[in-house]
Design a protein around this motif. Structure first.
Motif, PDB file in Angstrom:
ATOM      1  N   UNK A  54       0.831  -1.212   0.000  1.00 26.92           N
ATOM      2  CA  UNK A  54       0.000   0.000   0.000  1.00 26.92           C
ATOM      3  C   UNK A  54       0.862   1.258   0.000  1.00 26.92           C
ATOM      4  N   UNK A  55       0.275   2.407  -0.368  1.00 34.65           N
ATOM      5  CA  UNK A  55       1.035   3.664  -0.379  1.00 34.65           C
ATOM      6  C   UNK A  55       1.333   4.165   1.031  1.00 34.65           C
ATOM      7  N   UNK A  56       2.297   5.078   1.131  1.00 36.47           N
ATOM      8  CA  UNK A  56       2.575   5.790   2.373  1.00 36.47           C
ATOM      9  C   UNK A  56       1.949   7.170   2.277  1.00 36.47           C
ATOM     10  N   UNK A  57       1.702   7.752   3.425  1.00 37.48           N
ATOM     11  CA  UNK A  57       1.273   9.143   3.406  1.00 37.48           C
ATOM     12  C   UNK A  57       2.271   9.950   4.239  1.00 37.48           C
ATOM     13  N   UNK A  58       2.793  11.032   3.677  1.00 36.39           N
ATOM     14  CA  UNK A  58       3.846  11.787   4.354  1.00 36.39           C
ATOM     15  C   UNK A  58       3.634  13.276   4.273  1.00 36.39           C
ATOM     16  N   UNK A  59       4.278  13.958   5.212  1.00 36.01           N
ATOM     17  CA  UNK A  59       4.384  15.414   5.144  1.00 36.01           C
ATOM     18  C   UNK A  59       5.297  15.814   3.985  1.00 36.01           C
ATOM     19  N   UNK A  60       5.063  16.968   3.392  1.00 29.99           N
ATOM     20  CA  UNK A  60       5.998  17.463   2.364  1.00 29.99           C
ATOM     21  C   UNK A  60       7.393  17.730   2.924  1.00 29.99           C
ATOM     22  N   UNK A  61       7.513  17.850   4.232  1.00 27.38           N
ATOM     23  CA  UNK A  61       8.829  18.118   4.830  1.00 27.38           C
ATOM     24  C   UNK A  61       9.629  16.842   5.099  1.00 27.38           C
ATOM     25  N   UNK A  62       9.182  15.701   4.617  1.00 29.97           N
ATOM     26  CA  UNK A  62       9.876  14.423   4.855  1.00 29.97           C
ATOM     27  C   UNK A  62      11.377  14.547   4.529  1.00 29.97           C
ATOM     28  N   UNK A  63      12.211  14.268   5.525  1.00 31.61           N
ATOM     29  CA  UNK A  63      13.655  14.511   5.395  1.00 31.61           C
ATOM     30  C   UNK A  63      14.283  13.815   4.180  1.00 31.61           C
ATOM     31  N   UNK A  64      13.898  12.589   3.892  1.00 30.56           N
ATOM     32  CA  UNK A  64      14.510  11.839   2.788  1.00 30.56           C
ATOM     33  C   UNK A  64      14.375  12.581   1.462  1.00 30.56           C
ATOM     34  N   UNK A  65      13.270  13.298   1.301  1.00 30.40           N
ATOM     35  CA  UNK A  65      13.023  13.980   0.025  1.00 30.40           C
ATOM     36  C   UNK A  65      13.905  15.208  -0.149  1.00 30.40           C
ATOM     37  N   UNK A  66      14.389  15.740   0.963  1.00 27.46           N
ATOM     38  CA  UNK A  66      15.171  16.975   0.909  1.00 27.46           C
ATOM     39  C   UNK A  66      16.668  16.723   0.969  1.00 27.46           C
ATOM     40  N   UNK A  67      17.075  15.814   1.875  1.00 26.38           N
ATOM     41  CA  UNK A  67      18.509  15.692   2.142  1.00 26.38           C
ATOM     42  C   UNK A  67      19.084  14.318   1.829  1.00 26.38           C
ATOM     43  N   UNK A  68      18.292  13.469   1.216  1.00 26.25           N
ATOM     44  CA  UNK A  68      18.825  12.270   0.571  1.00 26.25           C
ATOM     45  C   UNK A  68      19.278  11.114   1.432  1.00 26.25           C
ATOM     46  N   UNK A  69      18.844  11.028   2.678  1.00 25.23           N
ATOM     47  CA  UNK A  69      19.163   9.805   3.438  1.00 25.23           C
ATOM     48  C   UNK A  69      18.185   8.721   2.975  1.00 25.23           C
ATOM     49  N   UNK A  70      18.595   8.012   1.940  1.00 28.73           N
ATOM     50  CA  UNK A  70      17.744   6.967   1.349  1.00 28.73           C
ATOM     51  C   UNK A  70      18.652   5.922   0.718  1.00 28.73           C
ATOM     52  N   UNK A  71      18.511   4.682   1.143  1.00 28.28           N
ATOM     53  CA  UNK A  71      19.356   3.597   0.616  1.00 28.28           C
ATOM     54  C   UNK A  71      18.483   2.401   0.237  1.00 28.28           C
ATOM     55  N   UNK A  72      19.046   1.504  -0.550  1.00 31.59           N
ATOM     56  CA  UNK A  72      18.248   0.338  -0.984  1.00 31.59           C
ATOM     57  C   UNK A  72      19.150  -0.844  -1.287  1.00 31.59           C
ATOM     58  N   UNK A  73      18.514  -1.974  -1.573  1.00 22.94           N
ATOM     59  CA  UNK A  73      19.230  -3.179  -2.011  1.00 22.94           C
ATOM     60  C   UNK A  73      18.456  -3.852  -3.135  1.00 22.94           C
ATOM     61  N   UNK A  74      19.077  -4.789  -3.800  1.00 25.93           N
ATOM     62  CA  UNK A  74      18.417  -5.566  -4.853  1.00 25.93           C
ATOM     63  C   UNK A  74      18.865  -7.011  -4.724  1.00 25.93           C
ATOM     64  N   UNK A  75      17.905  -7.897  -4.511  1.00 25.38           N
ATOM     65  CA  UNK A  75      18.189  -9.313  -4.228  1.00 25.38           C
ATOM     66  C   UNK A  75      17.183 -10.127  -5.045  1.00 25.38           C
ATOM     67  N   UNK A  76      17.496 -11.387  -5.328  1.00 23.76           N
ATOM     68  CA  UNK A  76      16.501 -12.194  -6.027  1.00 23.76           C
ATOM     69  C   UNK A  76      16.189 -13.501  -5.301  1.00 23.76           C
ATOM     70  N   UNK A  77      14.903 -13.876  -5.351  1.00 24.17           N
ATOM     71  CA  UNK A  77      14.472 -15.198  -4.885  1.00 24.17           C
ATOM     72  C   UNK A  77      14.085 -16.017  -6.111  1.00 24.17           C
ATOM     73  N   UNK A  78      14.371 -17.303  -6.051  1.00 18.07           N
ATOM     74  CA  UNK A  78      14.094 -18.201  -7.176  1.00 18.07           C
ATOM     75  C   UNK A  78      13.358 -19.432  -6.690  1.00 18.07           C
ATOM     76  N   UNK A  79      12.815 -20.159  -7.626  1.00 18.99           N
ATOM     77  CA  UNK A  79      12.313 -21.492  -7.331  1.00 18.99           C
ATOM     78  C   UNK A  79      13.117 -22.474  -8.154  1.00 18.99           C
ATOM     79  N   UNK A  80      13.615 -23.512  -7.486  1.00 16.20           N
ATOM     80  CA  UNK A  80      14.383 -24.518  -8.214  1.00 16.20           C
ATOM     81  C   UNK A  80      13.416 -25.380  -9.024  1.00 16.20           C
ATOM     82  N   UNK A  81      13.995 -26.241  -9.855  1.00 18.26           N
ATOM     83  CA  UNK A  81      13.151 -27.124 -10.668  1.00 18.26           C
ATOM     84  C   UNK A  81      12.268 -27.999  -9.796  1.00 18.26           C
ATOM     85  N   UNK A  82      12.788 -28.357  -8.607  1.00 20.84           N
ATOM     86  CA  UNK A  82      12.008 -29.204  -7.693  1.00 20.84           C
ATOM     87  C   UNK A  82      10.938 -28.404  -6.943  1.00 20.84           C
TER      88      UNK A  82
END
Ligand SMILES: *Cc1c(COP(=O)(O)O)cnc(C)c1O
Length: 355
Positions: A54-82
């Protein structure tokens, strides 16, 4: 360690899985039924919850939007043949996430939230992991500053979130790469090794210029001389020479991302008997290899596409071209990796984390 009881779980009333076309899954466009969310308030991580996406609801003053403290990762899950579901090397991403957090003056996310929270979330949405070859469930953990006040300083509050996106095969044409000489991505002492949002914001303008010139991505070079190679977009770069040698830029200066796929490919190449050198690489050296007919393969590595061949590399007036259909090394690495994920080959490094 937390157990499932420590996570407040609210499931969707009705799954949207039947409305999702699993035959057509462009990267990052569809999201599963659930997400994980935890807030950092008053110096501690609060209730972990898994709830309907679902979406978030935030103030326009949300710090991440102004000063860039925002990090992420990228990982994958798989299903084997079994039909067994697992996540590929999540502990490596967990460690890297916290390196990014430390550099951005954000709180460390504990293992029980990152790893165990991810495992429970993926288990709840496991029907969304496509079972077909080359398909996967892309896992996107992220954290951002949530203070709502203007003023440059580290936020006191943060939100850690995990969302999941089923993805199909990455049918990209071999890349055309422009060796960047004007703009820089990272400098020693900077934030190049962190997966923080601003690194990508800063890369878009130079990449768009390269696109207008007919190139897919730029190959970043050092900020002082624009001669020492770094990486490409969201991929690390590898060169295979005729001496059965692989060379890739070293991590020492902290200007490139320590890719999990990079590390996987280095291990597999070594096991194939290819000598791998991690060191500083000057573009002139690459041109020299090419002009002597000694440069056989150039490819990028990253979680999204695994291994992406390069068909053209341009530096000033020099255009180096390659024909990936005749390559031996990159396709072999790709095949071995696919076999490990499909359970057709032993996972001797413990890369597969069962769900
Ligand atoms: C994510 C990323 C990579 C690749 O890392 P993997 O762990 O292999 O996915 C390389 N370079 C940059 C800049 C990245 O953001």
């Amino acid at each position: 360690m937390i157990d499932t009881q420590d996570i407040q779980i609210t499931k969707v009333k009705r799954s949207k899985i039947d409305e999702t076309d699993f035959g057509n899954l462009p990267f990052g466009k569809h999201f599963t039924d659930h997400m994980l969310e935890v807030d950092f308030i008053g110096g501690t991580w609060r209730q972990i919850s898994i709830k309907p996406y679902q979406p978030f609801m935030f103030d326009p003053s949300l710090a991440a939007l102004h000063y860039g403290q925002a990090i992420f990762e990228g990982i994958k899950a798989y299903k084997s043949q079994a039909g067994n579901a697992f996540i590929f090397r999540p502990y490596d991403n967990f460690k890297r996430f916290n390196l990014s957090a430390a550099r951005m003056e954000m709180p460390i996310v504990p293992e029980d939230i990152f790893i165990e929270g991810m495992r429970v979330l993926v288990a709840i949405d496991k029907d969304w992991i496509p079972a077909r070859e080359d398909y996967s469930l892309y896992i996107r953990p992220l954290m951002f500053a949530t203070d709502t006040a203007i003023g440059v300083r580290p936020s006191d509050t943060y939100k850690f979130v995990i969302i999941l996106s089923p993805t199909g095969p990455y049918y990209a044409h071999p890349m055309k790469i422009y060796v960047e000489e004007k703009y820089s991505r990272a400098a020693p002492g900077g934030i190049g090794f962190a997966k923080n949002a601003g690194n990508y914001g800063g890369s878009m303008y130079p990449t768009s210029i390269a696109r207008r010139r007919g190139y897919d991505q730029v190959l970043w070079t050092d900020c002082a001389e624009h001669k020492w190679l770094q990486e490409v977009g969201t991929m690390n770069i590898f060169f295979i020479t005729a001496e059965n040698k692989a060379i890739t830029p070293s991590l020492d200066e902290g200007t490139i991302l320590d890719g999990v796929t990079r590390s996987t490919v280095i291990t597999l190449l070594s096991e194939m008997g290819v000598m791998v050198e991690q060191r500083k690489i000057n573009i002139e050296e690459i041109i020299d290899y090419y002009s002597r007919g000694q440069l056989q393969e150039v490819f990028g590595t990253g979680t999204a596409a695994t291994i992406s061949p390069v068909q053209e590399l341009k530096y000033r007036e020099t255009v180096m071209t390659f024909d990936p259909q005749f390559w031996k090394t990159a396709p072999r690495v790709k095949k071995i990796l696919a076999e490990i994920r499909q359970g057709k080959r032993e996972d001797s490094h413990g890369w597969l984390f069962p769900i």
